[in-house]
Design an enzyme around this catalytic site. Structure first.
Site, PDB file in Angstrom:
ATOM      1  N   GLU A  98      45.074  15.133  -9.477  1.00  0.00           N
ATOM      2  CA  GLU A  98      43.656  15.366  -9.626  1.00  0.00           C
ATOM      3  C   GLU A  98      43.303  14.633 -11.037  1.00  0.00           C
ATOM      4  O   GLU A  98      42.731  15.212 -11.902  1.00  0.00           O
ATOM      5  CB  GLU A  98      43.553  16.786  -9.664  1.00  0.00           C
ATOM      6  CG  GLU A  98      43.779  17.440  -8.505  1.00  0.00           C
ATOM      7  CD  GLU A  98      43.317  19.084  -8.455  1.00  0.00           C
ATOM      8  OE1 GLU A  98      43.016  19.593  -9.346  1.00  0.00           O
ATOM      9  OE2 GLU A  98      43.626  19.467  -7.293  1.00  0.00           O
ATOM     10  N   GLU A 148      47.966  20.209  -2.098  1.00  0.00           N
ATOM     11  CA  GLU A 148      47.862  21.783  -2.656  1.00  0.00           C
ATOM     12  C   GLU A 148      46.643  22.211  -1.593  1.00  0.00           C
ATOM     13  O   GLU A 148      45.695  21.544  -1.364  1.00  0.00           O
ATOM     14  CB  GLU A 148      47.286  21.461  -3.926  1.00  0.00           C
ATOM     15  CG  GLU A 148      48.092  21.201  -5.033  1.00  0.00           C
ATOM     16  CD  GLU A 148      47.614  21.164  -6.334  1.00  0.00           C
ATOM     17  OE1 GLU A 148      46.432  21.745  -6.690  1.00  0.00           O
ATOM     18  OE2 GLU A 148      48.098  20.614  -7.232  1.00  0.00           O
TER      19      GLU A 148
HETATM   20  C1  PNW Z   1      44.539  22.668  -9.178  1.00  0.00           C
HETATM   21  N1  PNW Z   1      38.251  22.795 -10.687  1.00  0.00           N
HETATM   22  O1  PNW Z   1      43.777  22.825 -10.448  1.00  0.00           O
HETATM   23  C2  PNW Z   1      45.762  22.155  -9.987  1.00  0.00           C
HETATM   24  O2  PNW Z   1      46.196  20.942  -9.261  1.00  0.00           O
HETATM   25  C3  PNW Z   1      46.847  23.203 -10.057  1.00  0.00           C
HETATM   26  O3  PNW Z   1      47.620  22.677 -10.989  1.00  0.00           O
HETATM   27  C4  PNW Z   1      46.030  24.543 -10.142  1.00  0.00           C
HETATM   28  O4  PNW Z   1      47.123  25.588 -10.495  1.00  0.00           O
HETATM   29  C5  PNW Z   1      45.481  24.884  -8.754  1.00  0.00           C
HETATM   30  O5  PNW Z   1      44.587  23.714  -8.523  1.00  0.00           O
HETATM   31  C6  PNW Z   1      44.542  26.030  -8.774  1.00  0.00           C
HETATM   32  O6  PNW Z   1      43.553  25.880  -9.574  1.00  0.00           O
HETATM   33  C7  PNW Z   1      42.341  22.826 -10.487  1.00  0.00           C
HETATM   34  O7  PNW Z   1      37.808  23.413 -11.701  1.00  0.00           O
HETATM   35  C8  PNW Z   1      41.729  23.291 -11.338  1.00  0.00           C
HETATM   36  O8  PNW Z   1      37.471  22.440  -9.818  1.00  0.00           O
HETATM   37  C9  PNW Z   1      40.320  23.460 -11.630  1.00  0.00           C
HETATM   38  C10 PNW Z   1      39.634  22.884 -10.457  1.00  0.00           C
HETATM   39  C11 PNW Z   1      40.070  22.537  -9.482  1.00  0.00           C
HETATM   40  C12 PNW Z   1      41.708  22.439  -9.445  1.00  0.00           C
END
Ligand code: PNW
Length: 477
Positions: free
Chosen positions: A172, A378
């Site tokens: 990401e 994921e």
């Molecule tokens: C992803 N957003 O994080 C990550 O790859 C993981 O480490 C995380 O624990 C998981 O999704 C759950 O949040 C994100 O703000 C964090 O759009 C923030 C965002 C998206 C994904």
């Protein structure tokens, strides 16, 4: 909502990989062991006001010491595959120079433990824990960070390429660039739109150079992918202004990465829309060729779709895009776009449950990257799990979420998509970045007082899916 009506089991291809995912800083702890030095997430989480309750990954779920127990849990669940990340500062504490053998040895032991249990490792090189020294030298907005990443990729590729077949360069990069340097809700917490756009390019370059370094360091049978968070962006109406707003957000969420990675160029509409912020002169001759080096697969991370409309340029601060609270926008040059709550049930993150978005996303990349194998790297939900008096943990919302999204994957397969596997986020409860330990994404419950692991009902349910390759009725937990 539970239905009394049993649904027909849907089966997946026999070779479909059933996995679960984690990342280093979220689970390992042991942040001062083996010569590891701080990453930007150590620094950020120790800065007052940056994470819920000031929580840090200092101990996390102590996976560094309990990895054998954790691999045994995966084996009990019947998982085929496990996606984890390597902590860069464990391997190269300053982000430069020779590797620390103790750091590499930890990952070699983990991988061997997985292989001994018949579980295929999928290794992510970068899941957000940049060595602090590289941030002190300018971080991702600086070109040198991409060159350092290529060197790190080479080191890990040489060390583990003989036993890890599936590689992922970055997780990401949108979050690294736009939450890290734009809205500042992720490490390193900077709020500078121009820096965020430069960071995005240098992350792309890191991916391209890292991919090439891996190819030179590893046996040719290994595969290299990238995991994008690949937003599903929907306009509130077909009004041209709303369509244009959705297009701008799609460029900033997706095109900025898949443009150069899959099509050899940044979208012209992106360059135009951000022209007042940066002239993109940091993109040098030859960069796009590196970034466009052919991938073996594409990883898609999906949680919830985005719903947008055109709005007055009232400035940032009024958003509800689910990316955390900040007065600064993670969408450079798009202050005139409003984000709306998608209707429907929401998870504990406030993210709407909408499996149609996952189908849409997979079909979009089936068109965008014809012939490229796809993985869902994921997908999952934070839920309010119920712990029984006898210690059992019930999470029917997570089972319903997984059932809905796996049904969407099955539909995409039926529609001709080449999806090879699915990684549940997450194997176990862990440090949910700026939200700390309050948000639980795990199929395995962690008691943070004792660090005891207890598989939730979803772990049993998902294990059955992994073993049979079939989706049972929703109520079949
Ligand atoms: C992803 N957003 O994080 C990550 O790859 C993981 O480490 C995380 O624990 C998981 O999704 C759950 O949040 C994100 O703000 C964090 O759009 C923030 C965002 C998206 C994904």
């Amino acid at each position: 909502p539970e239905s009394a009506q049993p649904v027909t089991p849907v089966s997946f291809p026999p070779a479909f990989l059933w996995g679960a995912a984690t990342s280093a800083y979220q689970i390992e702890g042991a942040v001062r062991e083996g010569g590891r030095t701080p990453s930007i997430w150590d620094t950020f989480s120790r800065t007052p006001g940056k994470t819920a309750g000031g929580e840090t990954g200092d101990v996390a779920v102590d996976h560094y010491h309990r990895y054998r127990e954790d691999v045994a849990l995966m084996a009990d669940m019947g998982l085929d595959a496990y996606r984890f990340s390597v902590s860069w500062p464990r391997v190269q504490p300053t982000g430069r120079g020779p590797a620390v053998q103790v750091g590499l040895d930890f990952y070699r032991r983990l991988v061997d433990e997985l292989l001994d249990h018949g579980i295929r490792p999928a290794l992510t090189l970068y899941h957000w824990d940049l060595p602090q020294e590289l941030e002190d030298a300018g971080g991702w907005p600086e070109r040198d960070t991409a060159l350092r990443f290529a060197e790190y990729a080479q080191i890990v590729g040489e060390a583990l390429g003989d036993r890890v077949e599936q590689w992922i360069t970055l997780n990401e990069p949108w979050c690294s660039a736009f939450l890290g340097y734009g809205s500042g809700v992720h490490a390193p917490g900077r709020t500078d739109a121009a820096a965020a756009l430069r960071a995005a390019h240098h992350l792309n370059l890191a991916h391209g150079l890292g991919l090439q370094a891996l190819r030179s360091a590893m046996p040719a049978r290994n595969t290299v992918a990238v995991s994008l968070n690949s937003a599903v962006v929907r306009p509130v109406s077909q009004d041209p202004a709303d369509l244009a707003a959705a297009r701008r957000i799609d460029d900033l969420a997706n095109g900025v990465f898949h443009g150069p990675m899959l099509h050899g160029a940044y979208p012209a509409t992106l360059l135009e829309a951000t022209a007042s912020i940066t002239d993109w002169s940091h993109v040098r001759d030859g960069d796009l060729e590196h970034i466009g080096s052919p991938l073996d697969a594409l990883g898609l991370n999906y949680y919830t779709p985005a719903l947008v409309s055109a709005a007055d340029a009232s400035g940032p601060g009024q958003r509800s895009d689910g990316h955390g609270a900040s007065a600064f926008s993670p969408w450079p040059g798009a202050d005139d776009v409003a984000f709306h709550q998608t209707p429907g049930d929401r998870t504990e993150m406030g993210w709407t449950v909408d499996p149609t978005g996952l189908h849409e996303l997979i079909m979009r990349y089936t068109r965008e990257a014809p012939g490229l194998p796809l993985y869902v790297t994921e997908n999952g939900a934070a839920c309010d799990d119920k712990v029984d008096a006898d210690g059992r943990v019930h999470d029917p919302e997570r089972i319903a979420y997984l059932h809905g999204h796996l049904t969407a994957v099955r539909r995409a397969l039926a529609d001709g998509a080449d999806v090879r596997g699915y990684y549940l986020w997450s194997l176990m409860d862990n440090f949910e970045w700026s939200y700390g330990y309050g948000k639980r994404f795990g199929a395995v419950h962690v008691d943070y007082a004792t660090l005891a692991r207890t598989p939730k009902s979803s772990a049993h349910w998902y294990g059955r899916v992994a073993r049979t390759g079939e989706l049972p009725p929703v109520d079949g937990s």
